[in-house]
Scaffold this motif. Sequence first.
Motif, PDB file in Angstrom:
ATOM      1  N   VAL A  36       0.832  -1.212   0.000  1.00 26.63           N
ATOM      2  CA  VAL A  36       0.000   0.000   0.000  1.00 26.63           C
ATOM      3  C   VAL A  36       0.863   1.258   0.000  1.00 26.63           C
ATOM      4  O   VAL A  36       0.573   2.228  -0.713  1.00 26.63           O
ATOM      5  CB  VAL A  36      -0.957  -0.018   1.205  1.00 26.63           C
ATOM      6  CG1 VAL A  36      -1.634   1.335   1.367  1.00 26.63           C
ATOM      7  CG2 VAL A  36      -2.003  -1.106   1.032  1.00 26.63           C
ATOM      8  N   LEU A  37       1.939   1.263   0.774  1.00 24.63           N
ATOM      9  CA  LEU A  37       2.820   2.437   0.782  1.00 24.63           C
ATOM     10  C   LEU A  37       3.483   2.632  -0.581  1.00 24.63           C
ATOM     11  O   LEU A  37       3.663   3.772  -1.027  1.00 24.63           O
ATOM     12  CB  LEU A  37       3.882   2.282   1.871  1.00 24.63           C
ATOM     13  CG  LEU A  37       3.379   2.339   3.313  1.00 24.63           C
ATOM     14  CD1 LEU A  37       4.532   2.157   4.290  1.00 24.63           C
ATOM     15  CD2 LEU A  37       2.668   3.659   3.602  1.00 24.63           C
ATOM     16  N   LYS A  58      -0.106  12.765   1.119  1.00 23.05           N
ATOM     17  CA  LYS A  58       0.815  12.307   2.153  1.00 23.05           C
ATOM     18  C   LYS A  58       0.064  11.945   3.432  1.00 23.05           C
ATOM     19  O   LYS A  58       0.383  10.958   4.099  1.00 23.05           O
ATOM     20  CB  LYS A  58       1.851  13.392   2.449  1.00 23.05           C
ATOM     21  CG  LYS A  58       2.891  13.577   1.355  1.00 23.05           C
ATOM     22  CD  LYS A  58       3.919  14.614   1.772  1.00 23.05           C
ATOM     23  CE  LYS A  58       4.988  14.784   0.699  1.00 23.05           C
ATOM     24  NZ  LYS A  58       5.993  15.804   1.084  1.00 23.05           N
ATOM     25  N   LEU A  59      -0.941  12.768   3.779  1.00 18.48           N
ATOM     26  CA  LEU A  59      -1.732  12.483   4.972  1.00 18.48           C
ATOM     27  C   LEU A  59      -2.504  11.181   4.815  1.00 18.48           C
ATOM     28  O   LEU A  59      -2.624  10.386   5.754  1.00 18.48           O
ATOM     29  CB  LEU A  59      -2.690  13.645   5.242  1.00 18.48           C
ATOM     30  CG  LEU A  59      -3.553  13.535   6.509  1.00 18.48           C
ATOM     31  CD1 LEU A  59      -2.659  13.464   7.746  1.00 18.48           C
ATOM     32  CD2 LEU A  59      -4.506  14.726   6.604  1.00 18.48           C
ATOM     33  N   GLU A  60      -3.024  10.949   3.608  1.00 17.64           N
ATOM     34  CA  GLU A  60      -3.738   9.698   3.348  1.00 17.64           C
ATOM     35  C   GLU A  60      -2.791   8.510   3.463  1.00 17.64           C
ATOM     36  O   GLU A  60      -3.153   7.450   3.991  1.00 17.64           O
ATOM     37  CB  GLU A  60      -4.365   9.742   1.956  1.00 17.64           C
ATOM     38  CG  GLU A  60      -5.222   8.533   1.630  1.00 17.64           C
ATOM     39  CD  GLU A  60      -5.876   8.646   0.271  1.00 17.64           C
ATOM     40  OE1 GLU A  60      -6.528   7.679  -0.142  1.00 17.64           O
ATOM     41  OE2 GLU A  60      -5.731   9.704  -0.376  1.00 17.64           O
ATOM     42  N   LYS A  61      -1.559   8.687   2.994  1.00 10.01           N
ATOM     43  CA  LYS A  61      -0.562   7.628   3.101  1.00 10.01           C
ATOM     44  C   LYS A  61      -0.262   7.317   4.564  1.00 10.01           C
ATOM     45  O   LYS A  61      -0.161   6.145   4.961  1.00 10.01           O
ATOM     46  CB  LYS A  61       0.716   8.069   2.372  1.00 10.01           C
ATOM     47  CG  LYS A  61       1.847   7.061   2.404  1.00 10.01           C
ATOM     48  CD  LYS A  61       3.044   7.598   1.624  1.00 10.01           C
ATOM     49  CE  LYS A  61       4.228   6.646   1.705  1.00 10.01           C
ATOM     50  NZ  LYS A  61       5.400   7.176   0.954  1.00 10.01           N
ATOM     51  N   LEU A  72      -3.202   5.378   6.078  1.00 11.11           N
ATOM     52  CA  LEU A  72      -3.193   3.971   5.684  1.00 11.11           C
ATOM     53  C   LEU A  72      -2.108   3.191   6.416  1.00 11.11           C
ATOM     54  O   LEU A  72      -2.291   2.022   6.773  1.00 11.11           O
ATOM     55  CB  LEU A  72      -2.993   3.852   4.172  1.00 11.11           C
ATOM     56  CG  LEU A  72      -4.194   4.263   3.314  1.00 11.11           C
ATOM     57  CD1 LEU A  72      -3.812   4.293   1.848  1.00 11.11           C
ATOM     58  CD2 LEU A  72      -5.354   3.292   3.529  1.00 11.11           C
ATOM     59  N   PHE A  73      -0.973   3.848   6.650  1.00 12.49           N
ATOM     60  CA  PHE A  73       0.096   3.199   7.408  1.00 12.49           C
ATOM     61  C   PHE A  73      -0.384   2.848   8.811  1.00 12.49           C
ATOM     62  O   PHE A  73      -0.128   1.743   9.324  1.00 12.49           O
ATOM     63  CB  PHE A  73       1.307   4.131   7.480  1.00 12.49           C
ATOM     64  CG  PHE A  73       2.487   3.558   8.228  1.00 12.49           C
ATOM     65  CD1 PHE A  73       3.428   2.795   7.566  1.00 12.49           C
ATOM     66  CD2 PHE A  73       2.641   3.771   9.581  1.00 12.49           C
ATOM     67  CE1 PHE A  73       4.510   2.258   8.239  1.00 12.49           C
ATOM     68  CE2 PHE A  73       3.711   3.241  10.273  1.00 12.49           C
ATOM     69  CZ  PHE A  73       4.659   2.483   9.600  1.00 12.49           C
ATOM     70  N   ILE A  74      -1.109   3.771   9.443  1.00  9.04           N
ATOM     71  CA  ILE A  74      -1.611   3.517  10.795  1.00  9.04           C
ATOM     72  C   ILE A  74      -2.664   2.421  10.793  1.00  9.04           C
ATOM     73  O   ILE A  74      -2.648   1.508  11.626  1.00  9.04           O
ATOM     74  CB  ILE A  74      -2.172   4.821  11.398  1.00  9.04           C
ATOM     75  CG1 ILE A  74      -1.039   5.844  11.581  1.00  9.04           C
ATOM     76  CG2 ILE A  74      -2.860   4.549  12.737  1.00  9.04           C
ATOM     77  CD1 ILE A  74      -1.522   7.214  11.998  1.00  9.04           C
ATOM     78  N   VAL A  75      -3.599   2.504   9.832  1.00  7.20           N
ATOM     79  CA  VAL A  75      -4.685   1.523   9.787  1.00  7.20           C
ATOM     80  C   VAL A  75      -4.141   0.120   9.535  1.00  7.20           C
ATOM     81  O   VAL A  75      -4.499  -0.850  10.226  1.00  7.20           O
ATOM     82  CB  VAL A  75      -5.712   1.915   8.701  1.00  7.20           C
ATOM     83  CG1 VAL A  75      -6.703   0.787   8.479  1.00  7.20           C
ATOM     84  CG2 VAL A  75      -6.443   3.185   9.100  1.00  7.20           C
ATOM     85  N   LEU A  76      -3.249  -0.007   8.539  1.00  3.88           N
ATOM     86  CA  LEU A  76      -2.717  -1.326   8.221  1.00  3.88           C
ATOM     87  C   LEU A  76      -1.727  -1.803   9.284  1.00  3.88           C
ATOM     88  O   LEU A  76      -1.505  -3.009   9.431  1.00  3.88           O
ATOM     89  CB  LEU A  76      -2.052  -1.305   6.846  1.00  3.88           C
ATOM     90  CG  LEU A  76      -3.016  -1.085   5.676  1.00  3.88           C
ATOM     91  CD1 LEU A  76      -2.252  -0.950   4.376  1.00  3.88           C
ATOM     92  CD2 LEU A  76      -3.999  -2.234   5.576  1.00  3.88           C
ATOM     93  N   GLY A  77      -1.133  -0.842  10.008  1.00  2.00           N
ATOM     94  CA  GLY A  77      -0.263  -1.246  11.108  1.00  2.00           C
ATOM     95  C   GLY A  77      -1.017  -1.999  12.191  1.00  2.00           C
ATOM     96  O   GLY A  77      -0.418  -2.775  12.953  1.00  2.00           O
TER      97      GLY A  77
END
Length: 418
Positions: A42-43, A270-273, A276-281
């Motif tokens: 995703v990243l 960038k904020l959306e990225k 997504l990093f937090i959610v998938l984390g």
Amino acid sequence: MGYEWFVSLRYLRAKRKQTFISVISFISIAGVTLGVAALILVLAVMTGFHDGVRKQILGNIPHVLVQKYGGALEDSPGFLDDLRQVSPHVVAVTPFVARESMLLANGNVSAVSLKGIPRSHKVLKKEFLSLDNQDVASLLFREDDNHLPGILVGIDTATALGVSLGDTINVIPPMFTMTPFGMIPKMKPFRVVGIFRQGGGFLDTFFAYVSLPQAQAFLDSREQLTGIEIDVDRYDHAAGVAEALRARYGFPYVIRSWEDMFGSFLSALKLEKLGLFIVLGIIVLVAAFNIASTLIMVVMEKNKDIAILRSMGATSRSIMKIFLFEGLVIGVVGTSLGTVFGLLLAWNADPVIKWAERTFGLKIFDQAVYGMDHFPSVVNSGDVLAVVAVSLGISLLATLYPAWHAARTDPAEALRYE
């Protein structure tokens, strides 16, 4: 290899009566693997979209734009030379004239920003459909009284107007001509000599291009410029060049970098990225709970073994190491497999998407919507390292409590009823 490693690896291999614990360990590894792979993929996709959108923006707008508040700039070669000397990062200084206009053809109307450009403008390096496959720059700057002046339009604009190569378009700027019958709109016919072959994004439909001399004559801007575009060697140098220009040229000059004009849009990506990093984390976090539950069950199952080890002289620190190592093995194996799997998917995202579209008859990625010729996926080493570090960190934290609890086991209490 110390005995702590030997014991921790031995505990990972289940006996006949401990198959359930081994299955939970496998599920923990699978959870970490999926979480890490999803994060990397995703990243990479978000980075690819970010870079793709930035390229679309910078394909139509300058890195730095110089204008004058409340008026036009003078078409002075000396001023252009001064701008080139501001910074060694400046690679091109391009004047232009622009005016919002209406395009009229076949009873259809389309609004564009009519832009007069010189032969050196970067937009002429794009891929065009042109008359008889001739060079677009030669057609646009042809000085021939027997032919109408040329104009370049985007494919969406040409479709909206119902025109093709060689057709005539009437251009109507917000200007009027006084006649004995009153004020009538100023209008001039242009011939379509080039059409954007490949959609470059949402900005392509906003511009139509003519030669700078034609634009200056048509828009009554002789020896005047709407602005000057400055391109630098790298897009991230634009802010520094803009700052240097502001230091040299104050009011009434207005100097903006591409980040000043479109930075908020890219910041949203960038904020959306990050989101997504937090959610998938959280996927990795859930897998870490599985690691913790696995170790807790191992500690409960191996309570007698721990007591025997303590009786034989093993310290609390050694007992803690055994279960820390066991949890780290699960975390490292899961993170390694997830990193390999995620990188393979990220590097082959476009072929995988096209295979899925062919196999299942789905339209997953519409190139016309996004203005990109392939599914974007760019692997950033910093993102991969961040994912690996977060995954290993969460895995380590998940092992602390079970390992600490095992280290506090009282040998006498554990062996009392054995």
